[in-house]
Design an enzyme around this catalytic site. Sequence first.
Site, PDB file in Angstrom:
ATOM      1  N   TYR A 210       0.894  -1.435  -0.042  1.00  0.00           N
ATOM      2  CA  TYR A 210      -0.189   0.184  -0.005  1.00  0.00           C
ATOM      3  C   TYR A 210       0.884   1.301   0.019  1.00  0.00           C
ATOM      4  O   TYR A 210       1.910   1.378   0.754  1.00  0.00           O
ATOM      5  CB  TYR A 210      -1.025  -0.020   1.188  1.00  0.00           C
ATOM      6  CG  TYR A 210      -0.745   0.794   2.296  1.00  0.00           C
ATOM      7  CD1 TYR A 210      -1.422   2.128   2.678  1.00  0.00           C
ATOM      8  CD2 TYR A 210       0.494   0.546   3.249  1.00  0.00           C
ATOM      9  CE1 TYR A 210      -1.134   2.858   4.013  1.00  0.00           C
ATOM     10  CE2 TYR A 210       0.759   1.335   4.185  1.00  0.00           C
ATOM     11  CZ  TYR A 210       0.064   2.309   4.419  1.00  0.00           C
ATOM     12  OH  TYR A 210       0.304   3.393   5.607  1.00  0.00           O
ATOM     13  N   TYR A 238       9.879  -0.965   3.706  1.00  0.00           N
ATOM     14  CA  TYR A 238       9.338   0.280   4.108  1.00  0.00           C
ATOM     15  C   TYR A 238       9.965   1.284   3.353  1.00  0.00           C
ATOM     16  O   TYR A 238      11.222   1.512   3.528  1.00  0.00           O
ATOM     17  CB  TYR A 238       9.558   0.534   5.665  1.00  0.00           C
ATOM     18  CG  TYR A 238       8.744   1.401   6.306  1.00  0.00           C
ATOM     19  CD1 TYR A 238       7.488   1.410   6.936  1.00  0.00           C
ATOM     20  CD2 TYR A 238       9.169   3.132   6.227  1.00  0.00           C
ATOM     21  CE1 TYR A 238       6.780   2.316   7.447  1.00  0.00           C
ATOM     22  CE2 TYR A 238       8.727   3.844   6.736  1.00  0.00           C
ATOM     23  CZ  TYR A 238       7.400   3.755   7.285  1.00  0.00           C
ATOM     24  OH  TYR A 238       6.553   4.699   7.835  1.00  0.00           O
ATOM     25  N   PHE A 294       3.223  10.054   4.280  1.00  0.00           N
ATOM     26  CA  PHE A 294       3.700   9.286   3.141  1.00  0.00           C
ATOM     27  C   PHE A 294       4.457   8.040   3.419  1.00  0.00           C
ATOM     28  O   PHE A 294       5.441   8.125   4.405  1.00  0.00           O
ATOM     29  CB  PHE A 294       4.704  10.239   2.595  1.00  0.00           C
ATOM     30  CG  PHE A 294       5.370   9.367   1.307  1.00  0.00           C
ATOM     31  CD1 PHE A 294       5.158   9.897  -0.185  1.00  0.00           C
ATOM     32  CD2 PHE A 294       6.440   8.424   1.596  1.00  0.00           C
ATOM     33  CE1 PHE A 294       5.631   8.926  -1.208  1.00  0.00           C
ATOM     34  CE2 PHE A 294       7.014   7.790   0.432  1.00  0.00           C
ATOM     35  CZ  PHE A 294       6.768   8.208  -0.830  1.00  0.00           C
ATOM     36  N   GLU A 295       4.095   7.058   3.204  1.00  0.00           N
ATOM     37  CA  GLU A 295       4.846   5.740   3.403  1.00  0.00           C
ATOM     38  C   GLU A 295       4.309   4.562   2.429  1.00  0.00           C
ATOM     39  O   GLU A 295       2.966   4.675   1.945  1.00  0.00           O
ATOM     40  CB  GLU A 295       4.551   5.028   4.795  1.00  0.00           C
ATOM     41  CG  GLU A 295       3.217   4.773   5.254  1.00  0.00           C
ATOM     42  CD  GLU A 295       3.088   4.017   6.749  1.00  0.00           C
ATOM     43  OE1 GLU A 295       4.042   4.091   7.545  1.00  0.00           O
ATOM     44  OE2 GLU A 295       2.163   3.450   7.104  1.00  0.00           O
ATOM     45  N   ILE A 296       5.336   3.846   1.798  1.00  0.00           N
ATOM     46  CA  ILE A 296       5.077   2.767   0.936  1.00  0.00           C
ATOM     47  C   ILE A 296       5.504   1.528   1.662  1.00  0.00           C
ATOM     48  O   ILE A 296       6.503   1.425   2.081  1.00  0.00           O
ATOM     49  CB  ILE A 296       5.786   3.056  -0.583  1.00  0.00           C
ATOM     50  CG1 ILE A 296       5.352   4.358  -0.991  1.00  0.00           C
ATOM     51  CG2 ILE A 296       5.241   2.084  -1.414  1.00  0.00           C
ATOM     52  CD1 ILE A 296       6.378   4.763  -2.209  1.00  0.00           C
TER      53      ILE A 296
END
Length: 420
Positions: A210, A238, A294-296
């Site tokens: 996500y 991360y 903001f993080e993937i």
Amino acid sequence: MGFPQIGGFKPTARIYKLGILLIASLTIYLTLHIATSMLDPKSTSFTGGLSLPNVLGGSGSKLPANLSVGVLPPARVSYDAPAPGERVNGAIVVLVRNSELDGLRKSMRMFEDRFNRKFKYPYVLLNDQNFTQEFRDGIAAITNNEVRYGMLDGNYWNYSPSVTPEETEKKLQFNKNRYLYGGSLSYRFMCRFQSGLFYKHPLVRDLDWYWRLEPDVEYYCDIDYDPFVFMRDNGIKYGFTIAPREGRRTVETLWNTTRSWIKENTDLLPEKSLVNWVMGTDGHYNLCHFWSNFEIVDLSLYRSEAYESYFNYLDSAQGFFYERWGDAPVHSIAASLLLQKGEIHWFEDIGYKHPGNMHCPRDPAMHSKCICDHAKAYTYRSACQTRFSKVNNMSKDRMLQILTNSEFEYRYDPNKKSEE
């Protein structure tokens, strides 16, 4: 040279031009009528065996579900074909209110232009209220990519089982003037949800990856590659852009609670991790955290036994409501405890702004792709960002030794500054 006479009648220039326009219009109409009559509405292919042009870039000859023959597409449709290469099972996930429609439209417009009009990942929009038709229409005008809408019931948007509404209200009154959102109940619901529940929602639980998006954020640079695929291919779990310090008063007992969890669950910890990014050699928390707006993330991190154990331990410790434990420090401490440095990546090339801080790449090669001033970037002045570039993995034995040595002297001191 004059216009020719027709049966003794000599037309004027105006009449002659109107006649030409009439003939052209009839020709176009007949052409479209013949083409439409040859179309099989079930298969959207010509009966003569020719495939319908795939102008929307989807697979085969199928049209998108929200587009039918003879109906104009929504505004601002991207007709680009998806970028070549395999995509991951991921989505762009947004927690948003109906009142934040304008802010989300702004974010999505930039996100589409910079990245997703090319890679076409679906959006998952989550709300603790039903989405209004006005909201849905406003989003439909921004993107032609798939949008999934979900509502949060009491399983996701609620108090921790360890707290009571009455005691929570007392804590909100006590904290309301001590720090930002100190008196906000909904903010605490949000922090708890983002910390340990969002990835269990029916619209998210089947995803492998996500990318978190929020209203009123800005993307400054073209993203010409797929960060999901980059992370997958390089063993990264991360990804972040900005790393500031957390407000000390909001997490007064978070690290002490974390220390207790570590002591009780050493078997869940890896032999090496990046824990010294968040922990000084004195065994204290230095307040560094990845700004999780903001993080993937590879969601296997949050679904791991270790992370689930950590979140449940925190949830029973009352700090999400009686203090204001944010999902950013929770995610950051967990990632630092459970991952090695090579599994965490700073996306320095992604220009990004959330109200309060911004990042702009200073690499000259990026200047032609960005619309920001790198001299104003917070990241290059951040002590936590600098620390991330300098620290390396620490062994579990060394971490436990540091925590043991500081165990008897460790007390929460709001004035103490951790060693950098």
